[in-house]
Design a protein around this motif. Structure first.
Motif, PDB file in Angstrom:
ATOM      1  N   ILE A 503       9.009 -15.857   1.799  1.00  0.00           N
ATOM      2  CA  ILE A 503       9.376 -15.862   0.283  1.00  0.00           C
ATOM      3  C   ILE A 503       8.021 -15.239  -0.174  1.00  0.00           C
ATOM      4  O   ILE A 503       8.198 -14.378  -1.128  1.00  0.00           O
ATOM      5  CB  ILE A 503       9.451 -17.072  -0.365  1.00  0.00           C
ATOM      6  N   GLN A 504       6.858 -15.506   0.021  1.00  0.00           N
ATOM      7  CA  GLN A 504       5.510 -15.067  -0.526  1.00  0.00           C
ATOM      8  C   GLN A 504       5.315 -13.743  -0.160  1.00  0.00           C
ATOM      9  O   GLN A 504       5.017 -12.869  -0.771  1.00  0.00           O
ATOM     10  CB  GLN A 504       4.353 -15.833  -0.056  1.00  0.00           C
ATOM     11  N   LEU A 505       5.722 -13.264   1.135  1.00  0.00           N
ATOM     12  CA  LEU A 505       5.399 -11.926   1.545  1.00  0.00           C
ATOM     13  C   LEU A 505       6.434 -11.074   0.954  1.00  0.00           C
ATOM     14  O   LEU A 505       6.027 -10.210   0.503  1.00  0.00           O
ATOM     15  CB  LEU A 505       5.468 -11.898   3.072  1.00  0.00           C
ATOM     16  N   SER A 506       7.792 -11.395   0.819  1.00  0.00           N
ATOM     17  CA  SER A 506       8.673 -10.791   0.196  1.00  0.00           C
ATOM     18  C   SER A 506       8.251 -10.476  -1.294  1.00  0.00           C
ATOM     19  O   SER A 506       8.294  -9.298  -1.884  1.00  0.00           O
ATOM     20  CB  SER A 506      10.007 -11.420   0.100  1.00  0.00           C
ATOM     21  N   ALA A 507       7.958 -11.445  -2.129  1.00  0.00           N
ATOM     22  CA  ALA A 507       7.384 -11.596  -3.464  1.00  0.00           C
ATOM     23  C   ALA A 507       6.085 -10.583  -3.574  1.00  0.00           C
ATOM     24  O   ALA A 507       6.163  -9.646  -4.600  1.00  0.00           O
ATOM     25  CB  ALA A 507       7.095 -12.789  -3.942  1.00  0.00           C
ATOM     26  N   PHE A 508       5.312 -10.501  -2.700  1.00  0.00           N
ATOM     27  CA  PHE A 508       4.013  -9.616  -2.733  1.00  0.00           C
ATOM     28  C   PHE A 508       4.600  -8.153  -2.511  1.00  0.00           C
ATOM     29  O   PHE A 508       4.104  -7.282  -3.536  1.00  0.00           O
ATOM     30  CB  PHE A 508       3.105 -10.102  -1.602  1.00  0.00           C
ATOM     31  N   ASN A 509       5.274  -8.031  -1.624  1.00  0.00           N
ATOM     32  CA  ASN A 509       5.669  -6.587  -1.273  1.00  0.00           C
ATOM     33  C   ASN A 509       6.736  -5.953  -2.578  1.00  0.00           C
ATOM     34  O   ASN A 509       6.759  -4.800  -2.931  1.00  0.00           O
ATOM     35  CB  ASN A 509       6.293  -6.472  -0.072  1.00  0.00           C
ATOM     36  N   ILE A 510       7.552  -6.797  -3.162  1.00  0.00           N
ATOM     37  CA  ILE A 510       8.448  -6.619  -4.362  1.00  0.00           C
ATOM     38  C   ILE A 510       7.544  -6.167  -5.483  1.00  0.00           C
ATOM     39  O   ILE A 510       7.665  -5.207  -6.218  1.00  0.00           O
ATOM     40  CB  ILE A 510       9.383  -7.658  -4.601  1.00  0.00           C
ATOM     41  N   GLY A 511       6.406  -6.811  -5.550  1.00  0.00           N
ATOM     42  CA  GLY A 511       5.378  -6.754  -6.629  1.00  0.00           C
ATOM     43  C   GLY A 511       4.663  -5.449  -6.479  1.00  0.00           C
ATOM     44  O   GLY A 511       4.551  -4.522  -7.431  1.00  0.00           O
ATOM     45  N   ARG A 512       4.345  -4.992  -5.312  1.00  0.00           N
ATOM     46  CA  ARG A 512       3.745  -3.611  -4.948  1.00  0.00           C
ATOM     47  C   ARG A 512       4.731  -2.581  -5.147  1.00  0.00           C
ATOM     48  O   ARG A 512       4.266  -1.355  -5.850  1.00  0.00           O
ATOM     49  CB  ARG A 512       3.099  -3.523  -3.485  1.00  0.00           C
TER      50      ARG A 512
END
Length: 563
Positions: A503-512
């Motif tokens: 979830i954290q990885l997805s959120a980071f990459n959605i943010g980028r």
């Protein structure tokens, strides 16, 4: 029973010892100056007898050291590091008659945050822990750096420990020291026990069950690393602008000073020391080029341990970070004074004692003692009793996440960690208020009837101002949050990033992705991952906006890509 304050000559020193050297300078973080002012009045007018111990009896030399109506950094060092030797961490309170234990503890605590920087000729290197010292005769830069000490309950190590069995002896400046070094209030035992981020390690300190605060410990290391690196750089630049340095940051506070600590806290101290150094290098690289222009190589002697894979991983991260930024790196088992680089001049820290002068017991009984023994002036020029030409300076050390500024060492900016974001927002809002008043005036003067407004000037302006200021507060708070999360992710080691969940990885990459277009931003703000892990989302968003290629490369797209 001693009846007067005393300062004791180190072995092999006497009243005739000479150490005058105007190039040696004492440094401390800027906050130490204000902290010192709080205990200084306790010492005003106090005289210290200077002398030697002969057959266990103190023999005064006839010379005195007096604290007048202002206590300097040099005064602090002179009267705090006033024992001839100290290998067990025991504070000799009797050397300060009439002064409370709380004040004496605070005095020794502050001395731990001071360094003395200068240069000398290393006539030899080696000799500790055994073997014959080898001839050298090379100019070296020295940073006299005390480490955190875990030998007695009143030693400096208690700052990063939380007792589970009663309290530790308390110094008069405990809260101030912790908050200025770590950037937050110290955790209570109850709060620490509720931690779910693996911040605390269990252990024993002098048979007392404790929790070891890894984040606090790393902050102490970060501050020391930045202080040592920037001051050595500044001294070299001042003395010889062409000098290029091989900066050796020793594995300090992990030998004799660790004698009272046991358990997981002790077993993982080396790893946390290395993480503190890694974070320190990250912060050093954020400073202006002038603050580190002379440092071309970083060396960590004796950091590696047998069968410690985690430590090897951290050292590899440090090497990668240095290489990406044009710095050479080494982690060897070479002596700290040895000339391990053919291109660069040796600049080394030591493992000094906050109770005794540089050199401690002399001879070759410790790292600190061996360094002084191998110098031409035996460390006398690092002793304020003998070096009357020593200078001093206070520096702002930006080692905390919310205190990072691209300011050169010579132009420090002091910020209070807890108040900076709020003050920053309020200072910017004034322009929004002016804009809102202007818009309100336009609405009232010519456009009010178009939107059916018939309210008074006051009501109209108040409504518009409230709306604009409210939106501006939200926008500025969001920007501060983005910056904060970006900084926090910058500080994470690769090991920390490897622990991020999907979830954290997805959120980071959605943010980028959101930072690349308005369409993606709307999609990102509607994604459930962004709401589940807003910190990761905004860290990725800010990293992409700032084109932080280093962080973006270190965070994978998914957990499956880690192989």
């Amino acid at each position: 029973m001693l009846k007067s304050n005393i300062i004791v000559f180190r072995d092999q020193q006497d009243i005739k010892s000479i150490g005058d050297d105007e190039q040696v300078k004492a440094f401390a973080p800027a906050w130490v100056e204000k902290a010192l002012e709080k205990i200084a009045p306790k010492f005003y007018g106090t005289k210290f007898e200077i002398g030697s111990y002969i057959n266990d009896n103190f023999e005064p030399s006839g010379k005195q050291y007096e604290i007048k109506q202002k206590m300097t950094l040099i005064d602090l060092i002179a009267i705090a590091r006033n024992e001839r030797a100290n290998t067990n961490g025991i504070i000799k309170y009797a050397q300060y008659p009439g002064i409370s234990n709380e004040t004496i503890i605070a005095l020794r605590d502050l001395a731990k945050h001071c360094v003395m920087v200068g240069k000398d000729i290393a006539t030899h290197f080696g000799g500790f822990p055994g073997g014959e010292p080898q001839e050298l005769n090379q100019e070296v830069y020295i940073c006299d750096l005390p480490g955190l000490q875990f030998q007695q309950l009143d030693n400096t190590g208690r700052h990063v420990l939380i007792s589970q069995e009663g309290d530790f002896p308390k110094g008069a400046l405990d809260d101030e020291i912790y908050e200025n070094t770590v950037g937050e209030k110290k955790f209570t035992l109850e709060k620490a026990q509720q931690d779910t981020q693996s911040r605390f390690l269990t252990g024993k300190f002098k048979d007392k069950a404790v929790l070891f605060d890894t984040i606090a410990y790393q902050a102490f290391i970060m501050q020391d690393f930045i202080l040592a690196a920037t001051t050595l750089n500044a001294q070299a630049k001042s003395a010889a602008p062409q000098a290029e340095l091989n900066f050796k940051f020793l594995k300090y506070g992990a030998g004799f000073f660790l004698n009272g600590l046991e358990g997981e806290a002790k077993n993982k101290l080396s790893e946390n020391l290395a993480i503190g150094v890694l974070k320190g290098i990250q912060q050093l690289l954020k400073l202006s080029p002038e603050s580190r222009s002379q440092i071309k190589r970083i060396e960590l002697p004796y950091y590696r341990e047998t069968n410690n894979q985690r430590l090897d991983e951290i050292l590899k991260e440090i090497e990668t970070l240095c290489t990406k930024n044009g710095l050479e790196f080494a982690s060897t088992k070479d002596d700290m004074l040895a000339q391990t680089s053919k291109k660069y001049k040796t600049a080394t820290t030591n493992c000094s004692d906050p109770h005794a002068p540089f050199g401690n017991e002399m001879n070759y009984g410790s790292v600190d003692a061996a360094i002084a023994e191998n110098l031409a002036r035996k460390g006398n020029n690092f002793n304020p009793i003998f070096n009357t030409k020593m200078k001093e300076a206070y520096l702002t050390i930006s080692h905390l996440l919310h205190q990072i500024h691209n300011k050169p060492l010579e132009v420090p900016v002091v910020l209070t960690p807890q108040t900076k974001p709020a003050l920053s927002i309020l200072s910017k809002i004034k322009w929004s208020v002016i804009s809102a008043l202007f818009v309100g005036a336009l609405v009232k003067s010519g456009q009010a009837l178009l939107i059916g407004l018939t309210a008074s000037w006051t009501a109209t302006l108040a409504s518009v101002v409230i709306a604009f200021v409210g939106l501006e507060i939200i926008r500025l708070a969001r920007n501060e949050f983005k910056k904060s999360q970006h900084h926090q992710y910058q500080q994470k080691t690769q090991h920390d990033l490897d622990k991020l969940n999907n979830i954290q990885l997805s959120a980071f990459n959605i943010g980028r992705k959101s930072a690349k277009s308005t369409k993606n931003q709307i999609f990102g703000l509607c994604s459930w991952q962004a709401y589940r892990s807003p910190k990761a989302f905004y860290a990725g968003y800010e990293a992409q906006q700032k084109q932080d290629k280093s962080l973006l490369a270190r965070v994978p797209l998914t957990k499956l890509n880690r192989a």
